[in-house]
Design a protein around this motif. Structure first.
Motif, PDB file in Angstrom:
ATOM      1  N   GLU A 171       7.988 -20.162   7.281  1.00  0.00           N
ATOM      2  CA  GLU A 171       8.228 -18.980   7.961  1.00  0.00           C
ATOM      3  C   GLU A 171       8.780 -18.158   6.943  1.00  0.00           C
ATOM      4  N   ALA A 172       9.859 -18.207   6.396  1.00  0.00           N
ATOM      5  CA  ALA A 172      10.883 -17.288   5.584  1.00  0.00           C
ATOM      6  C   ALA A 172       9.892 -17.198   4.355  1.00  0.00           C
ATOM      7  N   ALA A 173       9.291 -17.950   3.529  1.00  0.00           N
ATOM      8  CA  ALA A 173       8.338 -17.697   2.366  1.00  0.00           C
ATOM      9  C   ALA A 173       7.352 -16.728   2.627  1.00  0.00           C
ATOM     10  N   LEU A 174       6.607 -17.052   3.555  1.00  0.00           N
ATOM     11  CA  LEU A 174       5.426 -16.093   4.089  1.00  0.00           C
ATOM     12  C   LEU A 174       5.930 -14.869   4.715  1.00  0.00           C
ATOM     13  N   ARG A 182       3.442 -26.455  -2.151  1.00  0.00           N
ATOM     14  CA  ARG A 182       3.264 -27.678  -2.517  1.00  0.00           C
ATOM     15  C   ARG A 182       2.360 -28.838  -1.969  1.00  0.00           C
ATOM     16  N   SER A 183       1.895 -28.083  -0.753  1.00  0.00           N
ATOM     17  CA  SER A 183       0.631 -28.890  -0.191  1.00  0.00           C
ATOM     18  C   SER A 183      -0.448 -27.875   0.092  1.00  0.00           C
ATOM     19  N   ASP A 184      -1.453 -28.197   0.927  1.00  0.00           N
ATOM     20  CA  ASP A 184      -2.694 -27.585   1.068  1.00  0.00           C
ATOM     21  C   ASP A 184      -2.544 -26.894   2.665  1.00  0.00           C
ATOM     22  N   LYS A 185      -1.518 -26.737   3.163  1.00  0.00           N
ATOM     23  CA  LYS A 185      -1.546 -26.044   4.381  1.00  0.00           C
ATOM     24  C   LYS A 185       0.019 -25.446   4.361  1.00  0.00           C
ATOM     25  N   PHE A 186       0.314 -24.364   5.165  1.00  0.00           N
ATOM     26  CA  PHE A 186       1.670 -23.706   5.545  1.00  0.00           C
ATOM     27  C   PHE A 186       2.148 -24.312   6.622  1.00  0.00           C
ATOM     28  N   ARG A 187       3.623 -24.313   6.822  1.00  0.00           N
ATOM     29  CA  ARG A 187       4.184 -24.807   7.847  1.00  0.00           C
ATOM     30  C   ARG A 187       4.694 -23.788   8.734  1.00  0.00           C
ATOM     31  N   ALA A 188       4.500 -22.510   8.252  1.00  0.00           N
ATOM     32  CA  ALA A 188       4.817 -21.208   9.162  1.00  0.00           C
ATOM     33  C   ALA A 188       4.032 -21.202  10.406  1.00  0.00           C
ATOM     34  N   SER A 189       4.310 -20.301  11.258  1.00  0.00           N
ATOM     35  CA  SER A 189       3.580 -20.047  12.908  1.00  0.00           C
ATOM     36  C   SER A 189       2.226 -19.346  12.272  1.00  0.00           C
ATOM     37  N   ARG A 190       1.194 -19.702  13.230  1.00  0.00           N
ATOM     38  CA  ARG A 190      -0.048 -19.023  13.000  1.00  0.00           C
ATOM     39  C   ARG A 190      -0.013 -17.622  12.765  1.00  0.00           C
ATOM     40  N   GLY A 191       0.777 -16.819  13.607  1.00  0.00           N
ATOM     41  CA  GLY A 191       1.047 -15.429  13.359  1.00  0.00           C
ATOM     42  C   GLY A 191       1.432 -15.019  12.265  1.00  0.00           C
ATOM     43  N   THR A 192       2.506 -15.670  11.649  1.00  0.00           N
ATOM     44  CA  THR A 192       2.902 -15.385  10.217  1.00  0.00           C
ATOM     45  C   THR A 192       1.792 -15.877   9.035  1.00  0.00           C
ATOM     46  N   GLN A 193       1.243 -16.837   9.133  1.00  0.00           N
ATOM     47  CA  GLN A 193       0.172 -17.192   8.367  1.00  0.00           C
ATOM     48  C   GLN A 193      -0.873 -16.170   8.229  1.00  0.00           C
ATOM     49  N   ASP A 194      -1.283 -15.687   9.461  1.00  0.00           N
ATOM     50  CA  ASP A 194      -2.417 -14.778   9.407  1.00  0.00           C
ATOM     51  C   ASP A 194      -2.125 -13.332   8.885  1.00  0.00           C
ATOM     52  N   GLU A 195      -0.976 -12.964   9.007  1.00  0.00           N
ATOM     53  CA  GLU A 195      -0.221 -11.691   8.374  1.00  0.00           C
ATOM     54  C   GLU A 195      -0.226 -11.954   6.857  1.00  0.00           C
ATOM     55  N   ALA A 196      -0.214 -12.929   6.203  1.00  0.00           N
ATOM     56  CA  ALA A 196       0.099 -13.305   4.803  1.00  0.00           C
ATOM     57  C   ALA A 196      -1.478 -13.485   4.408  1.00  0.00           C
ATOM     58  N   LEU A 197      -2.270 -14.269   4.885  1.00  0.00           N
ATOM     59  CA  LEU A 197      -3.406 -14.452   4.437  1.00  0.00           C
ATOM     60  C   LEU A 197      -4.353 -13.459   4.476  1.00  0.00           C
ATOM     61  N   LYS A 198      -4.205 -12.315   5.304  1.00  0.00           N
ATOM     62  CA  LYS A 198      -4.928 -11.104   5.409  1.00  0.00           C
ATOM     63  C   LYS A 198      -4.634  -9.994   4.585  1.00  0.00           C
ATOM     64  N   ASN A 199      -3.405 -10.227   3.808  1.00  0.00           N
ATOM     65  CA  ASN A 199      -2.744  -9.212   3.167  1.00  0.00           C
ATOM     66  C   ASN A 199      -3.377  -9.309   1.720  1.00  0.00           C
ATOM     67  N   PRO A 200      -4.216  -8.210   1.347  1.00  0.00           N
ATOM     68  CA  PRO A 200      -5.013  -8.199  -0.050  1.00  0.00           C
ATOM     69  C   PRO A 200      -4.010  -8.358  -1.435  1.00  0.00           C
ATOM     70  N   ASN A 201      -2.964  -7.965  -1.057  1.00  0.00           N
ATOM     71  CA  ASN A 201      -2.104  -8.130  -2.627  1.00  0.00           C
ATOM     72  C   ASN A 201      -1.134  -9.549  -2.342  1.00  0.00           C
ATOM     73  N   ILE A 202      -1.624 -10.260  -1.443  1.00  0.00           N
ATOM     74  CA  ILE A 202      -1.221 -11.671  -1.678  1.00  0.00           C
ATOM     75  C   ILE A 202      -2.510 -12.775  -2.003  1.00  0.00           C
ATOM     76  N   SER A 203      -2.036 -13.642  -3.051  1.00  0.00           N
ATOM     77  CA  SER A 203      -2.754 -14.741  -3.243  1.00  0.00           C
ATOM     78  C   SER A 203      -2.150 -16.162  -3.202  1.00  0.00           C
ATOM     79  N   ILE A 204      -2.733 -17.300  -3.158  1.00  0.00           N
ATOM     80  CA  ILE A 204      -2.124 -18.452  -2.947  1.00  0.00           C
ATOM     81  C   ILE A 204      -2.444 -19.419  -3.958  1.00  0.00           C
ATOM     82  N   ILE A 205      -1.461 -20.197  -4.501  1.00  0.00           N
ATOM     83  CA  ILE A 205      -1.498 -21.434  -5.505  1.00  0.00           C
ATOM     84  C   ILE A 205      -1.124 -22.670  -4.470  1.00  0.00           C
ATOM     85  N   TRP A 206      -2.338 -23.321  -4.041  1.00  0.00           N
ATOM     86  CA  TRP A 206      -1.905 -24.633  -3.362  1.00  0.00           C
ATOM     87  C   TRP A 206      -1.643 -25.774  -3.961  1.00  0.00           C
TER      88      TRP A 206
END
Length: 318
Positions: free
Chosen positions: A165-168, A186-210
């Motif tokens: 949660e805090a990271a996202l 460090r894994s292929d999925k987040f531990r944060a809540s779905r709402g927090t994940q959606d906010e991060a994943l939809k942000n165009p200025n954020i990318s992810i290295i899995w």
């Protein structure tokens, strides 16, 4: 002749309830204990507020109108505790502690505190990144508080380590300043809540290295790059980076309790549902306690219970 340097005389302070830590748990315990007409003192090694005071916004605390700044929330709690009669002593580093005696004792640099009951609410501190160069570049590229240091990275290329949660939440916050934010998980999925994940994943200025971790931090005066290892392929690559913000969990602030109180293998304090520890008259609340969920609301709940139980202990109701 020059004046003689005199050492400052130590103070002795006696109270009903002594609360160690001024975060949500400690201040909630202070509200309830002081409202019960017990002389209650809160001591904190820093300024009151705990980790919450460094959180830019809190969106899931019950009863708040939308989003509230962590600093504002903690100021409200501090004011309530003071209005009920609690005393708050900040910048008090604990040097020694005796919990076994009927009268509990806590020593700080300039004060000896004696109390009938103690509530331990010292919280937790961010776990340090286990990467080569972390200590060398801490504060010079490596950070653990986006609210504190994010503004330093205007139009910069910033990385965030963690998948909770805090990271996202902090990754989203950093997009206010940084040109781009990359989350390393460090894994292929987040531990944060779905709402927090959606906010991060939809942000165009954020990318992810899995599936990756940071192995090494490079630079000169300041951090210049990081070396990342893919845990599935074992490939290591170096990436230019201006800043690195780390959110990989917390560690309890219980070093001063070793040998004084029973701690679990990770250093957290075991309690029952009434916040009682293994020592009579000693309670623990908040993130320092061994439990599954650590949120502001659960810390407040712990603190309320601890404050009530401390009052019942003192008044012989249990």
């Amino acid at each position: 002749m020059g004046g003689e340097c005199k050492s400052k005389e130590r103070q002795k302070v006696y109270c009903d309830v002594l609360i160690l830590g001024g975060g949500p748990a400690g201040l909630s315990a202070a509200m309830y204990a002081s409202r019960a007409k017990l002389f209650t003192i809160v001591i904190d090694e820093g300024l009151t507020g705990g980790q919450v005071a460094t959180t830019y916004h809190v969106a899931n605390y019950p009863g708040t109108n939308g989003v509230v700044r962590g600093m504002d929330l903690m100021e409200n709690m501090k004011r309530q505790a003071l209005e009920f009669g609690a005393q708050i002593d900040e910048l008090k580093l604990i040097e020694d502690i005796d919990l076994e005696s009927e009268e509990k004792y806590v020593r700080t640099e300039d004060t000896d505190y004696y109390a009938k009951a103690v509530v331990i609410a010292t919280g937790a501190t961010p776990r340090k990144l286990p990467a080569e160069g972390e200590q060398e570049y801490r504060g010079r590229g490596v950070h653990y508080c986006a609210t504190c240091d994010g503004a330093l990275y205007q139009d910069a290329n910033v990385f965030v380590v963690g998948g909770g949660e805090a990271a996202l939440e902090e990754a989203v916050f950093l997009t206010r300043y940084a040109k781009h934010v990359t989350i390393i998980n460090r894994s292929d999925k987040f531990r944060a809540s779905r709402g927090t994940q959606d906010e991060a994943l939809k942000n165009p200025n954020i990318s992810i290295i899995w599936d990756s971790i940071v192995r090494k931090i490079n630079g000169d005066t300041f951090m210049k790059s990081i070396e990342i290892e893919n845990l599935k392929t074992n490939e290591i690559k170096e990436i230019e980076a201006d800043g690195l913000f780390v959110y990989i969990g917390t560690e309890p602030k219980t070093d001063f309790l070793k040998g004084k109180l029973i701690l679990n293998e990770n250093g957290y304090i075991d309690t029952d549902e009434n916040m009682k520890t293994n020592i009579s008259g000693v309670f623990a609340a908040g993130d320092v306690r061994n439990k599954t969920v650590r949120q502001i609301a659960t810390a407040v709940s712990d603190g309320v219970i601890a404050g009530i139980m401390a009052e019942r202990y003192i008044n012989g109701k249990q």
